[in-house]
Design a protein around this motif. Structure first.
Motif, PDB file in Angstrom:
ATOM      1  N   ASN A 176       0.824  -1.204   0.000  1.00 50.43           N
ATOM      2  CA  ASN A 176       0.000   0.000   0.000  1.00 50.43           C
ATOM      3  C   ASN A 176       0.860   1.256   0.000  1.00 50.43           C
ATOM      4  OD1 ASN A 176       0.827  -0.571   2.655  1.00 50.43           O
ATOM      5  ND2 ASN A 176      -0.741   0.780   3.447  1.00 50.43           N
ATOM      6  N   GLY A 177       0.230   2.389  -0.212  1.00 49.68           N
ATOM      7  CA  GLY A 177       0.957   3.653  -0.237  1.00 49.68           C
ATOM      8  C   GLY A 177       0.772   4.412  -1.536  1.00 49.68           C
ATOM      9  N   LEU A 203      -2.085   8.604  -2.561  1.00 52.24           N
ATOM     10  CA  LEU A 203      -2.309   9.641  -1.551  1.00 52.24           C
ATOM     11  C   LEU A 203      -2.591  11.007  -2.179  1.00 52.24           C
ATOM     12  CD1 LEU A 203       0.183   8.667   1.218  1.00 52.24           C
ATOM     13  CD2 LEU A 203      -2.133   9.475   1.626  1.00 52.24           C
ATOM     14  N   GLU A 251      -6.180   8.675  -0.380  1.00 56.14           N
ATOM     15  CA  GLU A 251      -6.188   7.509   0.498  1.00 56.14           C
ATOM     16  C   GLU A 251      -5.059   6.581   0.077  1.00 56.14           C
ATOM     17  OE1 GLU A 251      -9.500   4.707  -0.102  1.00 56.14           O
ATOM     18  OE2 GLU A 251     -10.196   6.013  -1.687  1.00 56.14           O
ATOM     19  N   GLN A 252      -4.715   5.630   0.944  1.00 52.12           N
ATOM     20  CA  GLN A 252      -3.607   4.725   0.672  1.00 52.12           C
ATOM     21  C   GLN A 252      -4.138   3.476  -0.005  1.00 52.12           C
ATOM     22  OE1 GLN A 252      -0.227   4.274   2.497  1.00 52.12           O
ATOM     23  NE2 GLN A 252      -0.426   5.696   4.204  1.00 52.12           N
ATOM     24  N   THR A 267      -3.327  -0.064  -2.547  1.00 54.56           N
ATOM     25  CA  THR A 267      -2.261  -0.929  -3.044  1.00 54.56           C
ATOM     26  C   THR A 267      -2.160  -0.703  -4.554  1.00 54.56           C
ATOM     27  OG1 THR A 267      -3.747  -2.770  -3.520  1.00 54.56           O
ATOM     28  CG2 THR A 267      -2.829  -2.659  -1.289  1.00 54.56           C
ATOM     29  N   TYR A 285      -5.058   0.744  -7.186  1.00 56.88           N
ATOM     30  CA  TYR A 285      -4.844   1.985  -7.940  1.00 56.88           C
ATOM     31  C   TYR A 285      -5.083   1.722  -9.423  1.00 56.88           C
ATOM     32  CZ  TYR A 285      -2.557   6.441  -9.174  1.00 56.88           C
ATOM     33  OH  TYR A 285      -2.280   7.697  -9.655  1.00 56.88           O
ATOM     34  N   ARG A 291      10.284   6.938   4.045  1.00 57.94           N
ATOM     35  CA  ARG A 291       9.253   6.120   4.699  1.00 57.94           C
ATOM     36  C   ARG A 291       9.495   4.628   4.465  1.00 57.94           C
ATOM     37  NH1 ARG A 291       4.066   5.671   1.034  1.00 57.94           N
ATOM     38  NH2 ARG A 291       2.979   5.778   3.013  1.00 57.94           N
ATOM     39  N   ASP A 345       1.439   8.565  -8.467  1.00 63.75           N
ATOM     40  CA  ASP A 345       0.543   9.719  -8.523  1.00 63.75           C
ATOM     41  C   ASP A 345       1.049  10.772  -9.514  1.00 63.75           C
ATOM     42  OD1 ASP A 345       0.534   8.547  -5.639  1.00 63.75           O
ATOM     43  OD2 ASP A 345      -1.406   9.532  -5.860  1.00 63.75           O
ATOM     44  N   SER A 397       3.192   8.188   7.201  1.00 66.98           N
ATOM     45  CA  SER A 397       1.821   8.369   6.714  1.00 66.98           C
ATOM     46  C   SER A 397       1.773   8.748   5.236  1.00 66.98           C
ATOM     47  CB  SER A 397       1.107   9.448   7.517  1.00 66.98           C
ATOM     48  OG  SER A 397       1.139   9.119   8.878  1.00 66.98           O
ATOM     49  N   CYS A 398       2.810   9.444   4.760  1.00 66.69           N
ATOM     50  CA  CYS A 398       2.837   9.813   3.342  1.00 66.69           C
ATOM     51  C   CYS A 398       4.293   9.932   2.918  1.00 66.69           C
ATOM     52  CB  CYS A 398       2.056  11.102   3.103  1.00 66.69           C
ATOM     53  SG  CYS A 398       3.013  12.602   3.371  1.00 66.69           S
TER      54      CYS A 398
END
Lengths: 424, 119
Positions: free
Chosen positions: A48-49, A52, A57-58, A60, A64, A197, A306, B9-10
């Motif tokens: 996931n991620g 955004l 929203e997150q 997978t 997407y 992250r 994105d 979170s992002c």
């Protein structure tokens, strides 16, 4: 029949471009995809991620992709699967696409506009020239990802990963969750090439060591990988004698960079930027051949899907306007990468084609703290991009208003990393 | 107690500092509300979404991608993986279909993240 827009590749870039082209009024749109389903690499990115920025929203990867596949289906955009494009010819007003598939055999498709969305490929062991035999057990991270997530085959048990690109980090976690022991991730640079992250949630969460300024200098084993020699490197990236460490493993994953896949673009004579390894493009992603557009990882390697979608909307818009005869071609500005900046996309700008603002995508050459990116036209500073820090792994999105660019008739837009000015 | 961490979170990756004791924490360094939620949760009950695959029969591929529909406690990740590994489904499946309800008593369902037709 002459198509309005043919799109080469049904991954995230191709889907978003096709949807936008259709929405903007292109009638006969067709997607050609070489795989057995749409969605491209997202199908194997089950983590996931994603989304955004686009969906807030997150999601997978497959989720997407499915949202875009559903949008394309709602617009009745046709596509052909298992279809390999061999060649593209520019005949001026139209282009010819030569493709083959099991179902349709050889096809020559005539179209007014083309959008290149072929994506990118991973660099392989051959590309980085590690000495040793060629045993089984050496995979690119993406190949291992496909085996595990789509085909259901485990790639190995004792794993070392070379390169800290995002796919490598994601695979370190994925293989750990599936029961493998990931012994180390080695990165030749003094900083990671993945998103911060991912260092946290993929390595630190599972206590996987990240060895910065380390590389692999030998692969041991003849039939199957048995071990790798890991060495520390100096500031010129040369291995330091005496730092050899042998790590036993049965699998080596490579996450050592991605290369835009431009064989078709080159064959047709599209101008390629040596910095990005992708086509030189305009604000609406037109290449050096009028009517040929490009977006996504084929233009430059993105770190977030994105932004691939965002860029592809521009290409879709550009192609539709070209077909309708509404695309302007004044070419007011060229962009230049100044100190600290590795490349800038787009390379050309026609201001009258911009709606409200234009985002310039760029990458810094190294880690910068306490700095800003400034944009200049001539000696005049026209905009500043601020961030806590700039790192090569994270693409810089620099948005500039149309009204700012309209103040200047033409020239060069230069992007430079400069120290933050002290507040007056 | 004071802890430095990076928000996941992002993709911004903000550097957070969380200070405080027992249910009374303050987060600094965050640039949005999600950062505060994440910072406090990391101190009290760290949570993650677990994506994986399950066996699917009668589809074009042999694996169906799935995820926990919400976050689960970090300490339960390997138990959740074990439970997910035992699931076998039959095509067709729709994205969002529950393949395993209330995994390991977390109250969270495991759902399909892709639609797969029967073939």
């Amino acid at each position: 029949m002459i198509y309005d827009v043919v799109i080469l590749g049904g991954g995230p870039a191709g889907l978003a471009a096709a949807i936008e082209a259709k929405k903007e009024g292109a009638e006969n749109v067709l997607i050609l995809e070489r795989d057995r389903e749409l969605g491209g690499i997202l199908n194997q990115c089950i983590h996931n991620g994603f989304g955004l920025h686009t969906f807030k929203e997150q999601l997978t990867g497959p989720e997407y992709a499915e949202r875009y596949i559903d949008m394309a289906a709602e617009l009745n955009i046709p596509y052909e699967l298992n279809t390999m494009v061999l060649d593209m010819q520019d005949n001026g007003d139209t282009k010819m696409i030569h493709a083959i598939s099991e179902e349709n055999g050889y096809q020559a498709l005539e179209t007014k506009a083309v959008i290149l969305t072929m994506g990118c490929r991973e660099r392989t062991a051959g590309a980085i020239g590690i000495p040793g035999f060629r045993p089984s057990g050496v995979f690119t991270a993406g190949t291992a990802q496909r085996f595990i997530n789509m085909e259901g085959y485990m790639a190995g048990k004792e794993v070392v990963i070379l390169g800290s690109g995002d796919i490598g980090l994601i695979m370190a976690r994925r293989m750990t969750l599936e029961g493998a022991h990931v012994k180390a991730v080695c990165e030749i640079m003094p900083y990671s090439n993945g998103l911060t992250r991912n260092i946290v949630q993929c390595l630190e969460d599972y206590d996987i060591p990240l060895k910065l300024s380390h590389t692999i200098t030998f692969i041991h084993g003849k039939d199957r990988v048995e071990a790798v020699t890991v060495m520390q490197v100096d500031d010129k990236l040369k291995p330091i004698p005496g730092t050899e460490e042998i790590i036993e493993c049965d699998t080596l994953l490579l996450s050592v960079g991605l290369i835009p896949e431009n064989e078709i673009s080159r064959g047709a004579g599209v101008e390629i930027d040596r910095r990005t390894n992708g086509p030189v493009v305009s604000e609406l992603r037109q290449t050096s051949i009028p009517g040929v557009f490009a977006s996504g990882n084929v233009v430059h390697v993105h770190d977030l899907v994105d932004f691939v979608s965002e860029e592809s909307v521009l290409a879709g818009k550009g192609a539709a306007r070209y077909v309708k005869g509404e695309l302007k071609n004044e070419d007011n500005f060229t962009t230049v990468n100044g100190d600290g900046i590795g490349y800038v996309v787009p390379q050309h700008v026609t201001v009258s084609n911009i709606d409200k603002d234009l985002t310039f995508y760029m990458r810094v050459r190294k880690v910068f703290e306490g700095s800003v990116v400034n944009a200049y036209i001539g000696d005049e500073k026209i905009a500043t991009k601020r961030a806590q820090k700039f790192v090569p792994a994270e693409m810089v999105n620099f948005k500039i208003k149309k009204s700012v660019l309209e103040k200047y008739p033409n020239g060069e837009i230069k992007f430079v990393v400069e120290p933050k000015e002290a507040k007056k | 107690m004071k802890k430095e961490m990076i928000c996941i979170s992002c993709p911004m990756g903000c550097h957070l500092t969380v200070e405080g004791e027992d249910g009374n924490y303050t987060v600094t360094g965050n640039t949005c509300k999600n950062g505060e939620i994440y910072g406090i949760q990391e101190m009290t009950n760290p949570q993650r979404v677990v994506p994986s695959t399950v066996v699917i029969k009668g589809a074009m591929l042999s694996r169906l991608p799935v995820k926990t529909a919400d976050t689960v406690p970090k300490g339960k990740i390997f138990d959740v993986m074990k439970a997910i590994d035992e699931v076998v489904v039959e095509a067709p499946v729709k994205m969002g279909d529950v393949v395993l309800a209330d995994v390991c008593g977390t109250g969270v369902d495991v759902v399909a993240t892709k639609s797969m037709a029967a073939c």
